[in-house]
Design an enzyme around this catalytic site. Structure first.
Site, short mmCIF file in Angstrom:
data_model
loop_
_atom_site.label_atom_id
_atom_site.label_comp_id
_atom_site.label_asym_id
_atom_site.label_seq_id
_atom_site.Cartn_x
_atom_site.Cartn_y
_atom_site.Cartn_z
N CYS A 47 0.85 -1.19 0.00
CA CYS A 47 0.00 0.00 0.00
C CYS A 47 0.89 1.24 0.00
O CYS A 47 1.77 1.37 0.85
CB CYS A 47 -0.90 -0.01 1.23
SG CYS A 47 -1.92 1.46 1.38
N CYS A 50 0.20 3.28 3.48
CA CYS A 50 0.59 2.81 4.82
C CYS A 50 1.64 1.72 4.82
O CYS A 50 2.13 1.34 5.87
CB CYS A 50 -0.65 2.33 5.58
SG CYS A 50 -1.24 0.69 5.05
N CYS A 119 -8.56 -5.66 -10.11
CA CYS A 119 -8.11 -4.63 -11.05
C CYS A 119 -7.70 -3.43 -10.21
O CYS A 119 -8.54 -2.75 -9.63
CB CYS A 119 -9.28 -4.30 -11.98
SG CYS A 119 -8.85 -3.12 -13.25
FE FE Z 1 -2.91 1.08 3.43
#
Ligand code: FE
Length: 130
Positions: A47, A50, A119
């Protein structure tokens, strides 16, 4: 990893304009003009907001859509999925389970064994080589 929750202003400061638009405002990047759609190195996609690991290159495949596509997340608990009613057809939104970043959508037209196509916007990901 503790839940990451920043205010909208804090995300705006932390992220680039493109990242903010995709991750925090559920935007969609252009197909084929993005970093990872054709990226084939072995490693993990994290991510961008984070740092939580989200997808493995082991589950990445070429869906020909112009977005990075995966048959499943690295762990089912890495993402949350919820209905998205913003277009005429109901889609399933995929979010980072740690910080709620919008990642993309999951569709039931992927290859075996899962039959799913995650996706995902490149903009929401950060690749780390294994
Ligand atoms: Fe995250």
């Amino acid at each position: 990893m503790g839940k990451k929750e920043l205010t909208d202003d804090e995300w705006k400061k932390k992220l680039s304009a493109d990242q903010y638009k995709v991750c925090r405002q559920k935007g969609t990047e252009p197909p084929f003009a993005n970093e990872y759609y054709n990226h084939k190195e072995k490693g993990t996609y994290h991510c961008v907001c984070c740092g939580q690991p989200l997808f493995s290159s082991d589950n990445k495949y070429d869906s020909k859509t112009g977005w990075p596509s995966f048959t499943k997340p690295i762990h089912q608990s890495a993402v949350t999925e919820e209905p998205d009613y913003t277009l005429e057809s109901i889609r399933t939104e995929v979010k980072c389970s740690n910080c709620n970043s919008h990642l993309g959508h999951v569709f039931p037209d992927g290859p075996k064994p899962t039959g799913l196509r995650y996706c995902i916007n490149s903009t929401s990901l950060q690749f780390k080589k294994s």
